[in-house]
Design a protein around this motif. Structure first.
Motif, PDB file in Angstrom:
ATOM      1  N   GLU A 192      50.279  40.333  40.496  1.00 17.86           N
ATOM      2  CA  GLU A 192      51.141  39.182  40.756  1.00 17.86           C
ATOM      3  C   GLU A 192      52.017  39.424  41.990  1.00 17.86           C
ATOM      4  O   GLU A 192      52.258  38.522  42.794  1.00 17.86           O
TER       5      GLU A 192
ATOM      6  N   ARG B 124      50.538  37.996  49.632  1.00 18.34           N
ATOM      7  CA  ARG B 124      49.401  37.440  50.359  1.00 18.34           C
ATOM      8  C   ARG B 124      49.441  35.916  50.418  1.00 18.34           C
ATOM      9  O   ARG B 124      48.919  35.306  51.347  1.00 18.34           O
TER      10      ARG B 124
ATOM     11  N   ALA C 149      45.429  34.539  45.563  1.00 18.86           N
ATOM     12  CA  ALA C 149      45.084  35.459  44.478  1.00 18.86           C
ATOM     13  C   ALA C 149      44.506  36.761  45.022  1.00 18.86           C
ATOM     14  O   ALA C 149      43.785  36.775  46.031  1.00 18.86           O
ATOM     15  N   VAL C 150      44.830  37.868  44.358  1.00 22.41           N
ATOM     16  CA  VAL C 150      44.308  39.198  44.695  1.00 22.41           C
ATOM     17  C   VAL C 150      43.707  39.794  43.432  1.00 22.41           C
ATOM     18  O   VAL C 150      44.379  39.871  42.397  1.00 22.41           O
TER      19      VAL C 150
ATOM     20  N   ARG D 144      49.866  39.024  44.992  1.00 20.14           N
ATOM     21  CA  ARG D 144      49.613  37.592  45.189  1.00 20.14           C
ATOM     22  C   ARG D 144      50.771  36.937  45.928  1.00 20.14           C
ATOM     23  O   ARG D 144      50.574  36.112  46.828  1.00 20.14           O
TER      24      ARG D 144
ATOM     25  N   ARG E  75      41.147  40.013  49.581  1.00 20.02           N
ATOM     26  CA  ARG E  75      40.976  39.304  48.301  1.00 20.02           C
ATOM     27  C   ARG E  75      40.803  40.283  47.144  1.00 20.02           C
ATOM     28  O   ARG E  75      41.164  39.988  46.017  1.00 20.02           O
TER      29      ARG E  75
END
Length: 653
Positions: free
Chosen positions: A336, A342, A345-346, A339, A320
């Motif tokens: 982005e 994954r 959201a990061v 994100r 995260r």
């Protein structure tokens, strides 16, 4: 070296839009990939005043013979395309982060009938639960050993499991209660699967619950005066607590973060990352890279994140939070991009104070220590490699630096199963992705010189063919659709500076004749004879003798020995397959597909001779009747006597 002004694009030709560019050398090989918000501004900086460029950039623009670019819609697309090109072409002037170690994970194979717990590295597999990464590997092995007291799941390989199942006796772990021994029926498949699931739950963060349950059982056993059971529960609790001690909580228990830090000097940089999962440091990775491109700290961190998370990344690998020492260039676009990889959201940020900033300082200290250790270990290696290449170039009187060396070796047994190997060394280091193997048949297999002529002809015929398909070195824009049609990089398109053949004047003459017949006159050839380790140049009556302590001779010996090893390994596999094929020719109903399945399953004729009918029936397509025939045919065959390589005298069995 090329003159940068010879391939500089015309004024106004370069667009001002964002995009990705790449420099190519005269052979069409990509030597550098970069991205820019403004292509015109960035590319003009390479040509405006070449004398003011830093040494590495100066070397890059003089190595290149053309520059091309692709315009993209935005900076996020530029990040994605730049990463794709770097992974595809591996440019020599781009920083490439190579692991100093691979990921060790605790893996539980839940897809099997009897799940197995093991330490696993490499690519992720389907229906396997992974926990980690852990560092060092010994830590996870000690952890698994402690967990087996409480969760005695199977840890043995499939072969060990089958042998125990057939004999009715468990292995040592079964006798010392570190395995529930499902192989002999001490526990049902359902009970064993639940045991494996409990192990996964413990590693997934439910450890406190299991410790509380064991404490309650210990108290109940003590109250009932069942002191032996109470002592066993006490030892189990101690084992689980030792697992927790090895993974001390450093941040809040819901924290999932990767913490990066960098230590660098003018030439190299060391990177360290701590993987924090559930507030605990689960693992550590490190890289030491040569700074072959000039970049700011912000650009360096951006390239680092692209390569660490780009290949094979997913929800399990991208946390995260990603904590970095400086905010990378294009931080919003990188976040982005992460994100998208994954699927959630990061947070990409620089910790300023508190526990996370303190942990980053610890990571930075580790990076500094890693850089110091690397320099102390590598100083001699780098200087020795440079000295060896320089000494070899001067001894052979070659006008070009030895950037790429290819070595060829022939292997056979009395003229049968003739094979050859090609190994590649670039900048004094092996490049195993470019190694090649050759099967030699027909007239080319009659002797070593004919085989060498055949191999050199085939290799450089590929080189000439690849040259005809290589795009001309013309600077300009690249259409993405046309570029995709070019296909993958052509491995044979890059010629060596020096060809080394294993042998004396006959082998050298054969290699030179092959090159002359193809019209190639800019590749140099030398032979390394085993008897006195002398070097033979084409047409010379006497060899070049290097001192026994020569760095250049030692380098050639290592290359020759690697080519020999590679050829012998290939020869053994081919001969083993040939022996299996000839032995099984008389088995009715055994076609090529089943023969290939047998070879894949057992790997060698020796293992097939030792196999039972039950083991043969495990091979797809082999029924009871065919299994019985295989056992009968293999029992009649006598083991082959050891074969010897007639060139080296080495026993190949």
């Amino acid at each position: 070296m090329a003159d940068p002004s010879s391939y500089r694009p015309r004024p106004g030709e370069i667009p001002t839009a964002p995009g990705v560019y790449r420099f190519r050398d005269p052979h069409g090989r990509v030597v550098y990939v970069g991205k820019a918000k403004n292509l015109r501004q960035r590319l003009n900086s390479y040509f405006a005043n070449v004398s003011t460029l830093t040494p590495k950039t100066h070397a890059m623009v003089h190595t290149a013979a053309s520059v091309e670019w692709t315009v993209v819609g935005n900076e996020l697309e530029a990040i994605q395309l730049e990463y794709t090109w770097i992974k595809e072409f591996a440019p020599r002037f781009n920083i490439v982060f190579r692991d100093d170690k691979s990921y060790p994970y605790l893996a539980v194979t839940m897809g099997e009938k009897y799940p197995r717990a093991q330490v696993m590295r490499g690519d992720r597999r389907k229906d396997v639960k992974y926990f980690g990464p852990f560092y060092p590997a010994k830590a996870i092995r000690d952890t698994l050993d402690a967990l087996l007291r409480v969760f005695p799941v199977r840890t043995c390989s499939a072969g060990v499991f089958r042998r125990a199942e057939a004999s009715g006796r468990p292995c040592l772990l079964g006798y010392i209660d570190k395995c529930s021994a499902p192989c002999v029926g001490r526990i049902s498949p359902e009970e064993h699967r639940e045991l494996a699931a409990d192990l996964c739950r413990f590693m997934g963060g439910e450890g406190t619950r299991f410790i509380r349950d064991l404490e309650a059982k210990m108290a109940a056993a003590a109250a009932a005066m069942e002191y032996e059971n109470a002592a066993r529960y006490r030892d189990d609790i101690a084992a689980l607590r030792r697992v927790f001690e090895r993974n001390a909580v450093v941040l809040a228990e819901d924290t999932e973060a990767d913490v990066f830090a960098v230590a660098e000097d003018e030439l190299e940089a060391a990177v360290q990352v701590f993987h924090v999962r559930n507030g605990r440091i689960r693992g550590q990775r490190g890289w030491v890279v040569e700074k072959v491109e000039d970049s700011t700290p912000e650009e360096f961190i951006g390239h680092l994140l692209q390569q660490v998370y780009g290949e094979g990344a997913g929800t399990e690998r991208i946390p995260r939070e990603v904590l970095v020492p400086v905010e990378p260039a294009d931080a919003a676009d990188l976040a982005e991009w992460l994100r998208g990889l994954r699927g959630a959201a990061v947070s990409l940020r620089v910790p300023q104070r508190g526990e996370k900033a303190a942990l980053m300082e610890t990571v930075r200290e580790n990076a500094e220590q890693a850089l110091r250790l690397h320099k102390s270990r590598r100083a001699g290696d780098i200087s020795n490699r440079s000295a060896a290449l320089q000494e070899l170039q001067e001894a052979l009187g070659l006008p070009v630096p030895l950037m790429r060396i290819e070595c060829y070796d022939i292997s056979h047994v009395q003229g049968t199963n003739v094979v050859a190997s090609m190994v590649v060394v670039e900048d004094g280091l092996p490049k195993k992705s470019d190694y090649r193997k050759f099967n030699i048949t027909g007239d080319a297999a009659r002797d070593d010189t004919a085989s060498m002529y055949d191999v050199i002809t085939r290799r450089f015929r590929h080189y000439l063919a690849d040259q005809t398909h290589t795009a001309p070195a013309i600077s300009g824009a690249v259409d993405p659709e046309e570029d995709a049609l070019r296909g993958a990089p052509r491995k044979f398109a890059y010629p060596p500076s020096l060809v080394v053949v294993d042998g004396g004047p006959p082998q050298v003459a054969a290699a030179v004749k092959a090159l002359e017949d193809l019209g190639i006159d800019d590749v140099y050839v030398v032979g390394l004879a085993k008897r006195l380790e002398e070097l033979w140049l084409p047409g010379d009556e006497f060899p070049v003798i290097l001192p026994r302590a020569s760095h250049g001779l030692y380098l050639l010996q290592r290359i020759r020995d690697e080519a020999h090893r590679f050829a012998i390994t290939f020869h053994r596999k081919k001969r083993s397959a040939s022996m299996i094929s000839s032995t099984l020719d008389d088995v009715p109903g055994l076609g090529p597909a089943k023969r290939a399945a047998l070879l894949k399953h057992f790997g060698s004729l020796k293992r097939m001779r030792a196999a039972t009918e039950e083991e043969f029936r495990e091979v797809p397509g082999v029924g009871p009747a065919l299994a019985a025939q295989l056992v009968a045919v293999l029992a009649e065959g006598e083991p082959a006597s050891p074969a010897v390589n007639m060139t080296t005298g080495e026993v190949l069995d």
